[in-house]
Motif scaffolding. Structure first.
Motif, PDB file in Angstrom:
ATOM      1  N   THR A  58     -12.753  -6.021   5.266  1.00 33.75           N
ATOM      2  CA  THR A  58     -11.305  -5.781   5.353  1.00 33.75           C
ATOM      3  C   THR A  58     -10.960  -4.485   6.081  1.00 33.75           C
ATOM      4  O   THR A  58      -9.778  -4.154   6.216  1.00 33.75           O
ATOM      5  N   ALA A  59     -11.979  -3.757   6.556  1.00 36.00           N
ATOM      6  CA  ALA A  59     -11.720  -2.485   7.241  1.00 36.00           C
ATOM      7  C   ALA A  59     -10.900  -2.675   8.509  1.00 36.00           C
ATOM      8  O   ALA A  59     -10.178  -1.773   8.938  1.00 36.00           O
ATOM      9  N   GLY A  60     -10.995  -3.870   9.104  1.00 40.99           N
ATOM     10  CA  GLY A  60     -10.241  -4.121  10.322  1.00 40.99           C
ATOM     11  C   GLY A  60      -8.745  -4.027  10.120  1.00 40.99           C
ATOM     12  O   GLY A  60      -8.014  -3.650  11.039  1.00 40.99           O
ATOM     13  N   LEU A  61      -8.276  -4.352   8.918  1.00 39.16           N
ATOM     14  CA  LEU A  61      -6.844  -4.231   8.645  1.00 39.16           C
ATOM     15  C   LEU A  61      -6.397  -2.777   8.708  1.00 39.16           C
ATOM     16  O   LEU A  61      -5.325  -2.464   9.242  1.00 39.16           O
ATOM     17  N   SER A  62      -7.225  -1.884   8.172  1.00 42.24           N
ATOM     18  CA  SER A  62      -6.899  -0.459   8.247  1.00 42.24           C
ATOM     19  C   SER A  62      -6.982   0.047   9.682  1.00 42.24           C
ATOM     20  O   SER A  62      -6.149   0.843  10.128  1.00 42.24           O
ATOM     21  N   LEU A  63      -7.991  -0.427  10.403  1.00 43.81           N
ATOM     22  CA  LEU A  63      -8.129  -0.042  11.801  1.00 43.81           C
ATOM     23  C   LEU A  63      -6.909  -0.489  12.599  1.00 43.81           C
ATOM     24  O   LEU A  63      -6.378   0.259  13.432  1.00 43.81           O
ATOM     25  N   ILE A 242       5.038   2.392  -0.414  1.00 42.50           N
ATOM     26  CA  ILE A 242       4.406   2.114  -1.704  1.00 42.50           C
ATOM     27  C   ILE A 242       4.262   0.615  -1.929  1.00 42.50           C
ATOM     28  O   ILE A 242       3.196   0.119  -2.325  1.00 42.50           O
ATOM     29  N   THR A 243       5.343  -0.121  -1.668  1.00 41.78           N
ATOM     30  CA  THR A 243       5.336  -1.552  -1.944  1.00 41.78           C
ATOM     31  C   THR A 243       4.375  -2.298  -1.032  1.00 41.78           C
ATOM     32  O   THR A 243       3.663  -3.208  -1.483  1.00 41.78           O
ATOM     33  N   MET A 244       4.337  -1.939   0.246  1.00 39.57           N
ATOM     34  CA  MET A 244       3.420  -2.610   1.167  1.00 39.57           C
ATOM     35  C   MET A 244       1.973  -2.310   0.818  1.00 39.57           C
ATOM     36  O   MET A 244       1.107  -3.189   0.899  1.00 39.57           O
ATOM     37  N   PHE A 245       1.684  -1.075   0.426  1.00 38.33           N
ATOM     38  CA  PHE A 245       0.322  -0.706   0.038  1.00 38.33           C
ATOM     39  C   PHE A 245      -0.162  -1.595  -1.108  1.00 38.33           C
ATOM     40  O   PHE A 245      -1.245  -2.202  -1.052  1.00 38.33           O
ATOM     41  N   LEU A 246       0.659  -1.683  -2.160  1.00 39.01           N
ATOM     42  CA  LEU A 246       0.263  -2.452  -3.339  1.00 39.01           C
ATOM     43  C   LEU A 246       0.317  -3.956  -3.072  1.00 39.01           C
ATOM     44  O   LEU A 246      -0.604  -4.696  -3.431  1.00 39.01           O
ATOM     45  N   GLY A 247       1.405  -4.397  -2.440  1.00 42.50           N
ATOM     46  CA  GLY A 247       1.602  -5.825  -2.257  1.00 42.50           C
ATOM     47  C   GLY A 247       0.560  -6.459  -1.355  1.00 42.50           C
ATOM     48  O   GLY A 247      -0.022  -7.501  -1.702  1.00 42.50           O
ATOM     49  N   ILE A 248       0.287  -5.844  -0.205  1.00 41.26           N
ATOM     50  CA  ILE A 248      -0.694  -6.425   0.714  1.00 41.26           C
ATOM     51  C   ILE A 248      -2.103  -6.309   0.150  1.00 41.26           C
ATOM     52  O   ILE A 248      -2.946  -7.184   0.373  1.00 41.26           O
ATOM     53  N   ALA A 249      -2.382  -5.245  -0.596  1.00 39.13           N
ATOM     54  CA  ALA A 249      -3.695  -5.122  -1.244  1.00 39.13           C
ATOM     55  C   ALA A 249      -3.948  -6.312  -2.159  1.00 39.13           C
ATOM     56  O   ALA A 249      -5.036  -6.906  -2.153  1.00 39.13           O
ATOM     57  N   VAL A 250      -2.945  -6.674  -2.945  1.00 33.67           N
ATOM     58  CA  VAL A 250      -3.101  -7.791  -3.874  1.00 33.67           C
ATOM     59  C   VAL A 250      -3.132  -9.125  -3.125  1.00 33.67           C
ATOM     60  O   VAL A 250      -3.925 -10.011  -3.461  1.00 33.67           O
ATOM     61  N   ILE A 251      -2.290  -9.274  -2.089  1.00 34.63           N
ATOM     62  CA  ILE A 251      -2.265 -10.531  -1.341  1.00 34.63           C
ATOM     63  C   ILE A 251      -3.610 -10.798  -0.665  1.00 34.63           C
ATOM     64  O   ILE A 251      -4.154 -11.903  -0.736  1.00 34.63           O
ATOM     65  N   VAL A 252      -4.167  -9.776  -0.014  1.00 37.30           N
ATOM     66  CA  VAL A 252      -5.436  -9.953   0.693  1.00 37.30           C
ATOM     67  C   VAL A 252      -6.565 -10.266  -0.289  1.00 37.30           C
ATOM     68  O   VAL A 252      -7.443 -11.088  -0.019  1.00 37.30           O
ATOM     69  N   HIS A 253      -6.546  -9.611  -1.442  1.00 41.26           N
ATOM     70  CA  HIS A 253      -7.635  -9.770  -2.411  1.00 41.26           C
ATOM     71  C   HIS A 253      -7.279 -10.726  -3.546  1.00 41.26           C
ATOM     72  O   HIS A 253      -8.015 -10.793  -4.537  1.00 41.26           O
ATOM     73  N   GLN A 254      -6.175 -11.482  -3.418  1.00 46.47           N
ATOM     74  CA  GLN A 254      -5.735 -12.283  -4.552  1.00 46.47           C
ATOM     75  C   GLN A 254      -6.732 -13.363  -4.944  1.00 46.47           C
ATOM     76  O   GLN A 254      -6.925 -13.638  -6.144  1.00 46.47           O
ATOM     77  N   ALA A 369       0.141  -1.559   4.668  1.00 46.03           N
ATOM     78  CA  ALA A 369      -0.566  -2.836   4.734  1.00 46.03           C
ATOM     79  C   ALA A 369      -2.011  -2.664   5.174  1.00 46.03           C
ATOM     80  O   ALA A 369      -2.884  -3.452   4.795  1.00 46.03           O
ATOM     81  N   GLY A 370      -2.288  -1.629   5.970  1.00 38.16           N
ATOM     82  CA  GLY A 370      -3.650  -1.398   6.430  1.00 38.16           C
ATOM     83  C   GLY A 370      -4.524  -0.712   5.395  1.00 38.16           C
ATOM     84  O   GLY A 370      -5.693  -1.063   5.205  1.00 38.16           O
ATOM     85  N   LEU A 371      -3.956   0.268   4.710  1.00 46.27           N
ATOM     86  CA  LEU A 371      -4.732   1.002   3.717  1.00 46.27           C
ATOM     87  C   LEU A 371      -4.959   0.195   2.442  1.00 46.27           C
ATOM     88  O   LEU A 371      -6.024   0.280   1.827  1.00 46.27           O
ATOM     89  N   GLY A 372      -3.939  -0.572   2.024  1.00 46.57           N
ATOM     90  CA  GLY A 372      -4.028  -1.282   0.756  1.00 46.57           C
ATOM     91  C   GLY A 372      -5.264  -2.143   0.607  1.00 46.57           C
ATOM     92  O   GLY A 372      -6.021  -1.992  -0.369  1.00 46.57           O
ATOM     93  N   PRO A 373      -5.538  -3.052   1.545  1.00 44.80           N
ATOM     94  CA  PRO A 373      -6.693  -3.935   1.375  1.00 44.80           C
ATOM     95  C   PRO A 373      -8.031  -3.203   1.365  1.00 44.80           C
ATOM     96  O   PRO A 373      -8.919  -3.527   0.560  1.00 44.80           O
ATOM     97  N   VAL A 374      -8.214  -2.216   2.248  1.00 42.18           N
ATOM     98  CA  VAL A 374      -9.512  -1.540   2.282  1.00 42.18           C
ATOM     99  C   VAL A 374      -9.701  -0.651   1.053  1.00 42.18           C
ATOM    100  O   VAL A 374     -10.810  -0.530   0.525  1.00 42.18           O
TER     101      VAL A 374
END
Length: 422
Positions: A58-63, A242-254, A369-374
């Motif tokens: 998932t590092a590519g999302l942060s990149l 804040i919301t994008m960090f948490l929301g996309i982290a959960v969506i990617v890893h749901q 959105a980039g930081l959340g998943p990684v």
């Protein structure tokens, strides 16, 4: 709860004239969301074949996030000058190829990240600002609902992509799954945009060819420097981060989150779709309400509701029934977030420099959105579970909602609604 806005006849007229634009923008935006909604399904196959960790996958999302940060305002300025259509059409073709290229991964982490670099650069031309600028510049009285339906494209992707990707991976393999997602979805977005993606810039050019037509409306609002100092826009920006960090982290890893909770992979993919459906409902419902009320309570309550979903996914609360409820709540809240950000940005910042302002705002969207998943992947790699992420999400969701509450009435850009005679 704020004053009721009486603009329904004007909104109906806008919809009769411009609904095909919303359709094209929604499909185009759904394509931009395919990768973030699909990558969670590729974690296990890539780990099994190459031995990569979840953080590496998932590092590519942060990149992508950090690559696009300095370029987002540039894209916004290009939209302000040339319009969405001139960026979107070639961008859709190139992005389709970039998505399909993930199927060429060879096992080298360096090559995997290089593919993400290419995707990050190309996909700038089909990011949210392209679609929202076209719709925001066309709709006024019905803008929030129009944006809600446009941004529902990402919730449609969230609904369809997980089970579709699971089926493609299971029946054809993960490489072919990338090829089909890229070229298949990209072709649909391109065709609808060719026929229907005509925003304010395109209509202005057509109007200029007709000597009998009225001059286009002058767009009013803040310039970029003023927006960077505006308290309301700064609060919206922080809540969005804040919301994008948490929301996309959960969506990617749901899917991994649900399988760790004892849900089968197939059921997890279906629950991810359920969250996507809830996201569609969230966008449309929130859009309908915000066209009628000026209060920040609507957006604030919607963002804070995600805290309940995070809580229900924790032990000892989670049961099969409560997991379903949690995914619906998280899907609803996360789905409405971007619509809330876009609409409030257009209202508090005006349309004069919307491309630049929202392009800058989208930096925070991209970073979150980039930081959340990684970060979520790193938390799992270190802690062996997603529990710390879910615990942190509870106060985070509440804070983001409180930032939106009490923003005050929308500024009146009345002069921007008056057309000057040619």
């Amino acid at each position: 709860m704020g004053g009721l806005i009486s603009q329904q006849p004007a909104a109906a007229a806008e919809w009769r004239s411009h609904w095909p634009l919303v359709l094209a923008a929604a499909i185009g935006f759904s394509f931009h969301s395919v990768v973030s909604n699909a990558i969670g399904l590729f974690i296990e196959p890539l780990n099994a074949e190459f031995g990569w960790s979840r953080a590496e996958i998932t590092a590519g999302l942060s990149l992508t996030a950090f690559m696009t940060v300095p370029l987002a305002p540039v894209v916004g300025a290009a939209i302000d000058r040339w319009g969405a259509r001139r960026l979107a059409l070639p961008g859709l073709v190139l992005t389709a190829g970039a998505v399909a290229s993930f199927g060429l991964a060879s096992g080298s982490v360096t090559q995997w990240l290089a593919l993400w670099v290419m995707y990050a650069f190309i996909s700038l031309s089909v990011k949210s600002t392209v679609w929202t600028a076209a719709v925001s510049g066309t709709f006024d009285a019905g803008r929030s609902l129009a944006l809600g339906l446009t941004l529902a494209g990402t919730a449609v992707a969230q609904t369809i992509v997980p089970p579709l990707a699971q089926w493609l991976i299971a029946d054809f393999g993960w490489r072919q799954a990338w090829y089909i997602l890229g070229f298949g979805w990209g072709a649909l977005a391109f065709i609808t945009s060719v026929f229907f993606l005509y925003g304010a810039h395109e209509r202005t050019r057509e109007r200029a060819k007709d000597p009998r037509a009225k001059a286009p409306p002058v767009l009013y609002g803040l310039d970029l420097k003023e927006a960077l100092r505006d308290p309301a826009l700064l609060r919206i920006a922080l809540a969005t981060l804040i919301t994008m960090f948490l929301g996309i982290a959960v969506i990617v890893h749901q899917v991994p989150i649900l399988t760790d909770a004892g849900v089968s992979r197939e059921s997890a993919a279906l629950l991810a779709s359920l969250a996507g459906i809830a996201g569609i409902v969230g966008k449309i419902t929130t859009g309908w309400l915000m066209d009628r009320f000026t209060s920040g309570w609507i957006g604030g309550f919607t963002l804070s509701a995600a805290a309940i979903g995070f809580l229900l996914l924790l032990e000892p609360f989670r049961t099969t029934a409560l997991i379903v409820v949690a995914m619906i709540i998280i899907g609803y809240s996360t789905g409405a977030n971007f619509q809330i950000t876009t609409y409030l940005t257009s209202r508090y910042g005006g349309m004069k420099s919307f491309g630049k302002i929202f392009g800058t705002m989208s930096i925070l969207v991209t970073v979150g959105a980039g930081l959340g998943p990684v970060v979520a992947g790193a938390i799992y790699d270190m802690a062996g579970s997603y529990t710390p992420l879910l615990i942190a999400g509870i106060p985070g969701a509440i804070i983001s909602g409180l930032l939106i509450v009490g923003l005050g009435p929308y500024p009146e850009w009345n002069e921007g609604r008056v057309q000057a005679e040619a």
